[in-house]
Design a protein around this motif. Structure first.
Motif, PDB file in Angstrom:
ATOM      1  N   THR A  83       0.844  -1.185   0.000  1.00 43.16           N
ATOM      2  CA  THR A  83       0.000   0.000   0.000  1.00 43.16           C
ATOM      3  C   THR A  83       0.883   1.240   0.000  1.00 43.16           C
ATOM      4  O   THR A  83       1.850   1.315   0.763  1.00 43.16           O
ATOM      5  CB  THR A  83      -0.914   0.048   1.242  1.00 43.16           C
ATOM      6  N   ALA A  84       0.577   2.197  -0.849  1.00 46.21           N
ATOM      7  CA  ALA A  84       1.349   3.436  -0.912  1.00 46.21           C
ATOM      8  C   ALA A  84       0.975   4.347   0.254  1.00 46.21           C
ATOM      9  O   ALA A  84      -0.203   4.532   0.553  1.00 46.21           O
ATOM     10  CB  ALA A  84       1.092   4.157  -2.232  1.00 46.21           C
ATOM     11  N   GLY A  85       1.992   4.904   0.912  1.00 46.24           N
ATOM     12  CA  GLY A  85       1.768   5.884   1.964  1.00 46.24           C
ATOM     13  C   GLY A  85       1.776   7.300   1.407  1.00 46.24           C
ATOM     14  O   GLY A  85       2.042   7.525   0.218  1.00 46.24           O
ATOM     15  N   TRP A  86       1.521   8.270   2.268  1.00 47.88           N
ATOM     16  CA  TRP A  86       1.435   9.659   1.820  1.00 47.88           C
ATOM     17  C   TRP A  86       2.746  10.143   1.200  1.00 47.88           C
ATOM     18  O   TRP A  86       2.745  10.839   0.188  1.00 47.88           O
ATOM     19  CB  TRP A  86       1.040  10.556   2.989  1.00 47.88           C
ATOM     20  N   SER A  87       3.874   9.750   1.781  1.00 47.89           N
ATOM     21  CA  SER A  87       5.163  10.210   1.253  1.00 47.89           C
ATOM     22  C   SER A  87       5.406   9.678  -0.153  1.00 47.89           C
ATOM     23  O   SER A  87       5.982  10.369  -1.003  1.00 47.89           O
ATOM     24  CB  SER A  87       6.307   9.796   2.178  1.00 47.89           C
ATOM     25  N   GLN A  88       4.954   8.467  -0.441  1.00 45.76           N
ATOM     26  CA  GLN A  88       5.100   7.938  -1.788  1.00 45.76           C
ATOM     27  C   GLN A  88       4.162   8.654  -2.758  1.00 45.76           C
ATOM     28  O   GLN A  88       4.532   8.939  -3.903  1.00 45.76           O
ATOM     29  CB  GLN A  88       4.835   6.436  -1.818  1.00 45.76           C
ATOM     30  N   LEU A  89       2.967   8.965  -2.310  1.00 46.29           N
ATOM     31  CA  LEU A  89       2.037   9.701  -3.168  1.00 46.29           C
ATOM     32  C   LEU A  89       2.611  11.067  -3.544  1.00 46.29           C
ATOM     33  O   LEU A  89       2.417  11.547  -4.664  1.00 46.29           O
ATOM     34  CB  LEU A  89       0.691   9.864  -2.470  1.00 46.29           C
ATOM     35  N   LEU A  90       3.333  11.694  -2.623  1.00 45.05           N
ATOM     36  CA  LEU A  90       3.920  13.001  -2.911  1.00 45.05           C
ATOM     37  C   LEU A  90       4.913  12.928  -4.066  1.00 45.05           C
ATOM     38  O   LEU A  90       5.059  13.887  -4.834  1.00 45.05           O
ATOM     39  CB  LEU A  90       4.605  13.565  -1.662  1.00 45.05           C
ATOM     40  N   THR A  91       5.594  11.810  -4.217  1.00 45.40           N
ATOM     41  CA  THR A  91       6.544  11.661  -5.328  1.00 45.40           C
ATOM     42  C   THR A  91       5.830  11.455  -6.653  1.00 45.40           C
ATOM     43  O   THR A  91       6.449  11.579  -7.713  1.00 45.40           O
ATOM     44  CB  THR A  91       7.497  10.472  -5.085  1.00 45.40           C
ATOM     45  N   MET A  92       4.542  11.141  -6.617  1.00 43.26           N
ATOM     46  CA  MET A  92       3.767  10.873  -7.823  1.00 43.26           C
ATOM     47  C   MET A  92       2.894  12.058  -8.234  1.00 43.26           C
ATOM     48  O   MET A  92       2.244  12.022  -9.276  1.00 43.26           O
ATOM     49  CB  MET A  92       2.879   9.642  -7.586  1.00 43.26           C
ATOM     50  N   GLU A  93       2.876  13.101  -7.407  1.00 41.77           N
ATOM     51  CA  GLU A  93       2.010  14.251  -7.658  1.00 41.77           C
ATOM     52  C   GLU A  93       2.315  14.916  -8.999  1.00 41.77           C
ATOM     53  O   GLU A  93       3.478  15.093  -9.377  1.00 41.77           O
ATOM     54  CB  GLU A  93       2.186  15.278  -6.540  1.00 41.77           C
ATOM     55  N   GLN A  94       1.264  15.283  -9.717  1.00 46.83           N
ATOM     56  CA  GLN A  94       1.399  16.013 -10.972  1.00 46.83           C
ATOM     57  C   GLN A  94       0.901  17.443 -10.775  1.00 46.83           C
ATOM     58  O   GLN A  94      -0.022  17.690  -9.996  1.00 46.83           O
ATOM     59  CB  GLN A  94       0.601  15.315 -12.079  1.00 46.83           C
TER      60      GLN A  94
END
Length: 222
Positions: A83-94
């Motif tokens: 499961t992706a955490g918030w910190s990983q989602l931040l690296t995917m932000e567009q």
């Protein structure tokens, strides 16, 4: 990053880890939707945002501006690996300047659709954006019809532009359609915004998933 409602099935989309490249698995059916049965894991559970998973695919199958489409390999189970955490989602932000083309709105919504002739010129149909706050509105868009259905709309500002668009995230639809018709405030969240297939001459911008920071553990992988 999305497992949203579409006709009698689902519209599933995600990013390849570490690449920022979007993938939308589609079926060979006329509506291209994925059935719930086709996406089940071995334990019979259904993928949830933001699961990390492997999905069996056959080949790219772009349809005009929906360049992210890949044909699903039927008959194989999907596998959850984390499961992706918030910190990983931040690296995917567009951070697009706009959500495709603005200036065209449907009834009681704003900047939520693109004329199909213009949509055909676009290179993609999926964005992962982050907003500091947003409002969900539960309402009946068209009260002139006896069988008019209630809907959940999201209002948010991104890149200095205001948007009001339909929410098709089934988790939020189901939760908020049971509530009274009014506005509800949400905090920081990631939104997956999808550009739909053509409907009556337009492609519609939809909030396909909502990931609230308050509901996800920062930096965690399960």
């Amino acid at each position: 990053m999305a497992n949203s409602r579409k006709k009698k099935g689902r519209c599933v989309a995600g990013m390849i880890a570490g690449s920022g490249k979007w993938i939308r698995p589609v079926s060979a059916r006329p509506g291209h939707e994925i059935s719930v049965e086709e996406q089940r894991y071995a334990d019979r559970s259904v993928p949830r945002v933001p699961d990390i998973m492997t999905v069996p695919l056959l080949r790219p199958q772009p349809i005009s501006y929906q360049s992210e489409n890949w044909l699903l390999a039927p008959g194989y189970r999907w596998h959850r690996t984390g499961t992706a955490g918030w910190s990983q989602l931040l690296t995917m932000e567009q951070r697009p300047d706009t959500l495709w083309i603005n200036g065209c709105s449907s009834f009681k919504r704003y900047n939520d659709r693109v004329p199909i002739a213009l949509a055909a010129t676009l290179p993609d149909s999926l964005k992962l954006i982050r907003v500091n706050r947003m409002t969900l509105k539960v309402h009946t868009p068209d009260t002139s019809h006896r069988d008019a259905k209630r809907a959940v709309d999201a209002r948010f500002v991104h890149g200095g532009h205001t948007y009001i668009m339909r929410v098709t995230d089934p988790k939020y639809e189901q939760a908020y359609l049971t509530k009274p018709e009014r506005r509800y405030e949400l905090g920081e969240a990631f939104l997956t915004v999808s550009l739909s297939e053509e409907y009556l001459g337009h492609a519609y911008k939809l909030v396909a998933s909502i990931i609230e920071r308050a509901n996800i553990t920062a930096g965690s992988k399960q």
